[in-house]
Write an enzyme that holds these catalytic residues in place. Structure first.
Site, PDB file in Angstrom:
ATOM      1  N   LYS A 114       0.820  -1.214   0.000  1.00  0.00           N
ATOM      2  CA  LYS A 114       0.000   0.000   0.000  1.00  0.00           C
ATOM      3  C   LYS A 114       0.853   1.262   0.000  1.00  0.00           C
ATOM      4  O   LYS A 114       0.496   2.253  -0.646  1.00  0.00           O
ATOM      5  CB  LYS A 114      -0.956  -0.006   1.200  1.00  0.00           C
ATOM      6  CG  LYS A 114      -2.061  -1.045   1.053  1.00  0.00           C
ATOM      7  CD  LYS A 114      -3.068  -0.975   2.188  1.00  0.00           C
ATOM      8  CE  LYS A 114      -4.180  -1.988   1.986  1.00  0.00           C
ATOM      9  NZ  LYS A 114      -5.191  -1.938   3.068  1.00  0.00           N
ATOM     10  N   LYS A 197      -6.426 -10.883  -8.067  1.00  0.00           N
ATOM     11  CA  LYS A 197      -7.502 -11.110  -7.101  1.00  0.00           C
ATOM     12  C   LYS A 197      -8.614 -10.080  -7.298  1.00  0.00           C
ATOM     13  O   LYS A 197      -8.358  -8.917  -7.605  1.00  0.00           O
ATOM     14  CB  LYS A 197      -6.926 -10.992  -5.681  1.00  0.00           C
ATOM     15  CG  LYS A 197      -7.930 -11.156  -4.563  1.00  0.00           C
ATOM     16  CD  LYS A 197      -7.244 -10.957  -3.220  1.00  0.00           C
ATOM     17  CE  LYS A 197      -8.256 -10.960  -2.080  1.00  0.00           C
ATOM     18  NZ  LYS A 197      -7.620 -10.716  -0.781  1.00  0.00           N
ATOM     19  N   LYS A 200     -11.514  -4.364  -4.478  1.00  0.00           N
ATOM     20  CA  LYS A 200     -11.979  -2.989  -4.694  1.00  0.00           C
ATOM     21  C   LYS A 200     -10.812  -2.047  -4.963  1.00  0.00           C
ATOM     22  O   LYS A 200     -10.952  -1.062  -5.675  1.00  0.00           O
ATOM     23  CB  LYS A 200     -12.752  -2.491  -3.470  1.00  0.00           C
ATOM     24  CG  LYS A 200     -14.131  -3.115  -3.301  1.00  0.00           C
ATOM     25  CD  LYS A 200     -15.119  -2.588  -4.316  1.00  0.00           C
ATOM     26  CE  LYS A 200     -16.517  -3.094  -4.013  1.00  0.00           C
ATOM     27  NZ  LYS A 200     -17.493  -2.639  -5.021  1.00  0.00           N
TER      28      LYS A 200
END
Length: 334
Positions: A114, A197, A200
């Protein structure tokens, strides 16, 4: 004999759960409430590790909770609550942070991923330490097992390490949890990119099947899902990843074994197969969407159910924290 306790949480970071959330988490939570003392929370504290808009967070927290109840969680059999309603989570997180090495926290791959995506300067300290808050979420309820996806295994290992470290230093305090992994639905992938995968944060809208989506768009997404060369419906993850993903989805939703599905569609081509996959998705999601809408139409009742869950959770969390405070050496509060 007391039931083993299970705990898991889901972030309110979108306006709907998607198929991967449902198969990989929510549906198994519903099953586990039959055999376990089940604790499930909407982890709104984790949601603010990245920038959030307050009104959206409030709305999405209720939407997440409504979907959990709509999917089959029973407030009489499962403790369903919002994480921030139980303040002991953050208190225990701080104590565990003080037991965690910098290098240990820096090794968490999700932070690396991230921070690489958003830029290290934009990554918050909360994002860096959120696996430790996750450890607190689990340890504070003395959970025996935690339903986790493959991407969360590392975080559960940290939880186990921190629990064992605390027990070794301060005396036996925490139950050390085991992972509960549902392997057959571990690999639900993006409809437009079967190598990724379903997520969102990384999938395009066309690659995600949302639980609260209307039947028309759901059918359209399945019919437009990326397929592979040839026309045979075969399970071959290397050469037919798109078809293999759709077979996994249909098998998971209908309970039909993949070899039986392959035999059913022999000689029929992709068109018939995709239509039936789409119908399985619509038949699963439509009643959940309708129940969710009904729950959201009565916020007072939804908030009442969450308050009941929070109070039940507080009873356990307070008991654990009283023992933790004493073992760490904090003065008692009069």
């Amino acid at each position: 004999m007391a039931r083993p306790r299970v705990l898991s949480g889901i972030q309110p970071t979108a306006d709907s759960f998607h198929l991967g959330n449902y198969l990989g988490a929510v549906r198994q939570w519903v099953t586990l409430q039959e055999t376990h003392d089940a604790f499930y929370c909407v982890v709104d504290l984790h949601a603010i590790t990245v920038a959030t808009e307050p009104a959206a967070l409030r709305r999405r927290s209720r939407v997440a909770a409504a979907q959990l109840f709509a999917a089959g969680l029973d407030p009489e059999r499962a403790t369903v609550f919002v994480q921030s309603h139980v303040r002991e989570h953050t208190e225990l997180a701080w104590i565990l942070i003080c037991q965690t090495g910098m290098g240990e926290a820096a090794r968490m791959t999700q932070f690396k991923d991230k921070s690489a995506k958003f830029g290290e300067q934009a990554a918050s300290v909360g994002l860096f330490t959120y696996p430790i808050l996750q450890a607190a979420d689990i340890l504070i309820y003395q959970a025996n097992s935690v339903p986790v996806g493959a991407d969360q295994k590392q975080h559960l290992e940290l939880t186990r390490d921190l629990g064992q470290r605390f027990n070794h230093r301060f005396g036996d305090t925490f139950t050390i949890p085991e992972p509960y992994i549902l392997k057959e639905v571990e690999k639900i992938t993006d409809l437009q990119d079967p190598s990724a995968k379903m997520s969102k944060s990384s999938s395009s809208p066309a690659g995600i099947l949302d639980v609260l989506e209307q039947p028309g768009p759901l059918r359209k997404k399945v019919m437009r899902a990326v397929t592979d060369t040839g026309s045979e419906v075969l399970f071959d993850e290397e050469n037919k990843p798109g078809i293999s993903n759709l077979l996994r989805i249909q098998s998971a939703l209908t309970g039909t074994a993949i070899p039986d599905l392959v035999a059913r569609y022999e000689g029929q081509g992709y068109g018939t197969f995709k239509k039936e996959v789409a119908e399985a998705v619509v038949e699963t999601f439509t009643p959940i969407r309708e129940r969710t809408e009904k729950l959201l139409a009565d916020e007072v009742e939804l908030d009442r159910l969450l308050a009941i869950g929070a109070e039940r959770a507080r009873v356990v969390a307070r008991h654990t924290m009283a023992e933790v405070r004493d073992r760490v050496g904090f003065l008692p509060s009069l």
